[in-house]
Design a protein around this motif. Structure first.
Motif, PDB file in Angstrom:
ATOM      1  N   ASP A  49      -2.215  -1.997  -7.443  1.00 13.41           N
ATOM      2  CA  ASP A  49      -1.843  -1.077  -6.362  1.00 13.41           C
ATOM      3  C   ASP A  49      -2.919  -1.125  -5.282  1.00 13.41           C
ATOM      4  O   ASP A  49      -3.903  -0.386  -5.340  1.00 13.41           O
ATOM      5  CB  ASP A  49      -1.704   0.332  -6.940  1.00 13.41           C
ATOM      6  N   LEU A  52      -3.719   2.178  -3.507  1.00 16.22           N
ATOM      7  CA  LEU A  52      -4.493   3.075  -4.359  1.00 16.22           C
ATOM      8  C   LEU A  52      -5.957   2.638  -4.396  1.00 16.22           C
ATOM      9  O   LEU A  52      -6.866   3.481  -4.350  1.00 16.22           O
ATOM     10  CB  LEU A  52      -3.915   3.090  -5.770  1.00 16.22           C
ATOM     11  N   ARG A 102      -0.447   7.010 -10.923  1.00 18.54           N
ATOM     12  CA  ARG A 102      -0.657   5.659 -10.394  1.00 18.54           C
ATOM     13  C   ARG A 102      -1.893   5.015 -11.031  1.00 18.54           C
ATOM     14  O   ARG A 102      -1.907   3.809 -11.296  1.00 18.54           O
ATOM     15  CB  ARG A 102      -0.777   5.688  -8.870  1.00 18.54           C
ATOM     16  N   ASP A 105      -0.867   4.039 -14.595  1.00 18.38           N
ATOM     17  CA  ASP A 105      -0.025   2.840 -14.547  1.00 18.38           C
ATOM     18  C   ASP A 105      -0.878   1.587 -14.330  1.00 18.38           C
ATOM     19  O   ASP A 105      -0.658   0.542 -14.962  1.00 18.38           O
ATOM     20  CB  ASP A 105       1.016   2.960 -13.436  1.00 18.38           C
TER      21      ASP A 105
END
Length: 293
Positions: A49, A52, A102, A105
């Motif tokens: 990500d 992120l 997030r 994950d």
């Protein structure tokens, strides 16, 4: 003045996630694993990500601190057997707690990277067994968010008291602009560093309100006479920096700092420092202590 601190801590989200990994093969891991987990977390988030990674891990201007810290167990074991469990805690602060899923994950996917140093067989393979939330006095499965006030005791006691900081990881505090092996902080200096840490995290990740931030500095505790004892040594670590392509100094104070006297107003501040971690390199697991008192 304590009212300002109470108001802020009621609205300061804190999430302490404990990740437990199981080694899938024999492994040799470093003594202090903060740098290892820092690198693994960053790499896992970056690959999974990018947005992120930019929010949590990238360098930003204006003195913006990263909204997380790593806390390690006392485990300094280097030789690991297949099947053994290895844990670390990832603290998220302020608005960053809303990014927790997030993060989970990303780290769930990141186990395929392995941990530790590269060998001819790659890194040591691991499996993510559990993600739990560490709360004051208990551990629950899944994601359970707290606020900073849940971690402090605001009931002040009268008279003399004794407080001690057991430095679980090196404490890196600058003195006259540099890290010094000879610098032993007084209690008022610790309070100042904690206040600065709280203020910076609040400004960028909770509420950028100048009136509140100014009041926070005036709310620092007034201490009476006290005695201090330092049972410390300087642990001079080094880590290899991929960015600098060289080994970088990574040490700090270890041991215990003890204070006795008219210091009860400092207790909630030291409890805050226990949660946030203090000094430099907190995203590597440094600056973590346990408060006794």
């Amino acid at each position: 003045m304590l009212g300002t601190l109470l108001t802020l801590t009621q609205h300061f989200p804190v999430l302490r996630l404990r990740f437990t990994l199981q080694l899938q093969a024999q492994a040799q891991l470093p003594d202090f694993k903060g740098s290892m987990f820092h690198g693994w977390v960053g790499q896992a988030i970056k690959q999974h990500d990018e947005k992120l990674f930019y929010i949590l891990c990238a360098e930003h201007e204006g003195g913006q601190p990263k909204p997380y810290a790593i806390k390690l167990t006392d485990e300094h074991q280097q030789q690991w057997q297949k099947g053994e469990l290895l844990s670390f805690d990832l603290m998220l602060f302020g608005e960053a707690v809303h990014l927790s899923q997030r993060v989970i994950d990303a780290l769930s996917e990141g186990v395929r990277l392995g941990i530790g140093e590269y060998t001819s067989q790659g890194r040591s393979p691991v499996k993510l067994l559990s993600v739990a939330s560490v709360l004051p006095g208990r551990i629950l499965p899944g994601v359970v968010t707290t606020v900073l006030q849940d971690w402090i005791n605001t009931e002040l006691t009268d008279g003399q008291c004794e407080l001690a900081l057991h430095l679980k990881a090196p404490l890196r505090l600058k003195h006259k602009g540099a890290i010094s092996a000879d610098f032993l902080p007084e209690l008022y200096e610790l309070n100042r560093h904690i206040c600065r840490r709280l203020s910076q995290l609040t400004k960028f990740w909770v509420a950028d309100e100048p009136t509140l931030l100014n009041a926070l500095y005036t709310a620092q505790p007034r201490l009476g006479e006290y005695q201090a004892q330092h049972h410390c040594y300087f642990e001079n670590w080094q880590r290899f920096s991929l960015k600098q392509r060289a080994k970088q100094p990574f040490g700090g104070l270890k041991g215990m700092l003890s204070f006795y006297g008219d210091i009860a107003p400092a207790k909630p501040w030291l409890q805050i420092g226990q949660v946030l971690s203090v000094g430099g390199k907190t995203t590597f697991g440094l600056g973590h202590y346990e408060l006794i008192g």
